[in-house]
Write an enzyme that holds these catalytic residues in place. Structure first.
Site, short mmCIF file in Angstrom:
data_model
loop_
_atom_site.label_atom_id
_atom_site.label_comp_id
_atom_site.label_asym_id
_atom_site.label_seq_id
_atom_site.Cartn_x
_atom_site.Cartn_y
_atom_site.Cartn_z
CG ASP A 117 50.06 31.54 39.14
OD1 ASP A 117 49.18 32.42 39.11
OD2 ASP A 117 50.17 30.65 38.28
CG ASP A 176 43.74 34.13 36.02
OD1 ASP A 176 43.34 34.68 34.97
OD2 ASP A 176 43.49 32.95 36.30
#
Length: 397
Positions: A117, A176
């Site tokens: 991330d 994602d």
């Protein structure tokens, strides 16, 4: 004669693109101005509700408390990123001061390698900071973050591993992850190691191959054997079922391939983005106000929960995709994005000043299967809402 001349002039103006979005309805400019001015005041409320050494995560109305996170949480970049979008529009020095303070506690995460991330964490924050403020130290932070993210790339499998291995999954990669490719691509294009962009391209290609169904809906999680690239499982973590189309996941894919076309001009990515958009916009369960249910196959539709964050990400992605599309597609994408933004700005979704813990939007869904962050405000919903408004103003007004 005068009537024919008037009609001809109008026709020429339309075909030359001189009637912009504001002129079509006369109100988008006003809406954008209102939202940013509101955000300027509302995010000062949020800042007061969040201690200086942590980041906001969500807000629960029952307890009237803002839940916070440390800077390692995947959403840690959205609060400073949103503050920077607000500052860019309003030039409010107090907002900038708050943004810089939050950047200072986040900066150390440029070395983080615990998951994929880093793009969310460091590019949405420091990427915006460098774009707006041009401080060279911010670019150094972004460059270091790209190096850290690249350590999670497995060349044998051709993917960046999202989460660490567990008893349930050997090498999970989630849709994602497409969003984190922007960090890698940008750094390569701005003086960094060219390998980062190649990693992004390889990952994007593997994701096209393995994540998407024939209708261009996406699985949430692909579990890989990282030594061989063999697909072990195609499952979900946050969707309604392994075979369902989790709405925010579809929006991540749409945004990710549109962005990859921006960096590569590879028409394969543009085609992928348009096909994902076609799936989303033609799905019979897409509401007329363009804020998706939390899953396109959610049980209980039409009484299932909506996800404002999915609507915000979709709107922002469509505004960019319209830049690369023909007139017919462009008109459709702009219309959908406008509708979604108007809906999010309405009383149904947008909070009132001082309420909602200081967050802008209500009614997002984190993960229903985990009973986590259900029907609450989320930092990334606010971020992509303002990003979409910024894009609309920059490109279409």
């Amino acid at each position: 004669m005068m009537r024919k001349l008037f009609v001809a002039v109008c026709f020429l103006l339309i075909n030359n693109g001189m009637l912009n979005a504001q002129n079509r309805d006369g109100k988008m400019g006003q809406l954008i101005d209102e939202q940013f001015k509101f955000a300027d005041q509302q995010y000062k409320v949020l800042a007061k509700n969040v201690p200086a050494d942590v980041m906001p995560k969500t807000y629960y109305e029952k307890t009237d408390k803002v839940e916070t996170s440390d800077t390692k949480w995947w959403c840690s970049g959205f609060f400073p990123g949103t503050l920077l979008y607000i500052y860019e529009y309003t030039k409010d020095s107090d907002i900038l001061k708050e943004a810089k303070a939050r950047l200072s506690i986040l900066e150390k995460e440029k070395h983080y390698t615990g998951n994929h991330d880093l793009g969310f964490m460091m590019y949405c924050s420091f990427g915006n900071a460098y774009r707006i403020l041009k401080d060279p130290s911010y670019k150094k932070t972004i460059d270091t973050a790209a190096q850290s993210l690249s350590t999670r790339f497995h060349p044998e499998a051709g993917v960046i591993q999202s989460w660490n291995s567990s008893k349930k999954m050997a090498g999970p990669v989630i849709i994602d992850n497409m969003m984190n490719l922007e960090l890698l691509s940008w750094v390569s294009d701005h003086g960094g190691d060219k390998k980062y962009k190649q990693i992004a391209i390889t990952h994007a290609n593997s994701t096209i191959k393995n994540h998407f169904r024939p209708d261009f809906s996406s699985y949430h999680v692909i579990d890989y054997d990282m030594k061989t690239g063999k697909v072990l499982q195609k499952i979900t973590a946050q969707g309604a079922a392994d075979s369902s189309a989790w709405s925010r996941g579809q929006a991540w894919g749409l945004y990710g391939y549109t962005m990859m076309y921006r960096f590569t001009k590879n028409k394969k990515y543009l085609s992928q983005a348009k096909n994902i958009a076609k799936f989303m916009l033609n799905d019979p369960n897409m509401p007329a106000d363009m804020i998706p249910y939390w899953d396109y196959n959610a049980p209980g539709i039409p009484n299932a929960l909506r996800d404002a964050s999915a609507g915000a990400v979709m709107a922002s992605a469509l505004l960019e995709l319209a830049q690369y599309s023909d007139k017919k597609e462009r008109k459709q994408y702009l219309s959908v994005a406008e509708t979604a933004l108007r809906t999010l700005a309405s009383d149904t979704y947008r909070a009132k000043l001082g309420e909602n813990g200081g967050f802008l939007l209500k009614h997002s869904v984190g993960s229903i299967p985990h009973k986590s962050e259900v029907d609450v405000p989320l930092t990334y919903a606010d971020y992509y809402f303002l990003e979409a408004l910024h894009r609309y103003k920059t490109w279409y007004l």
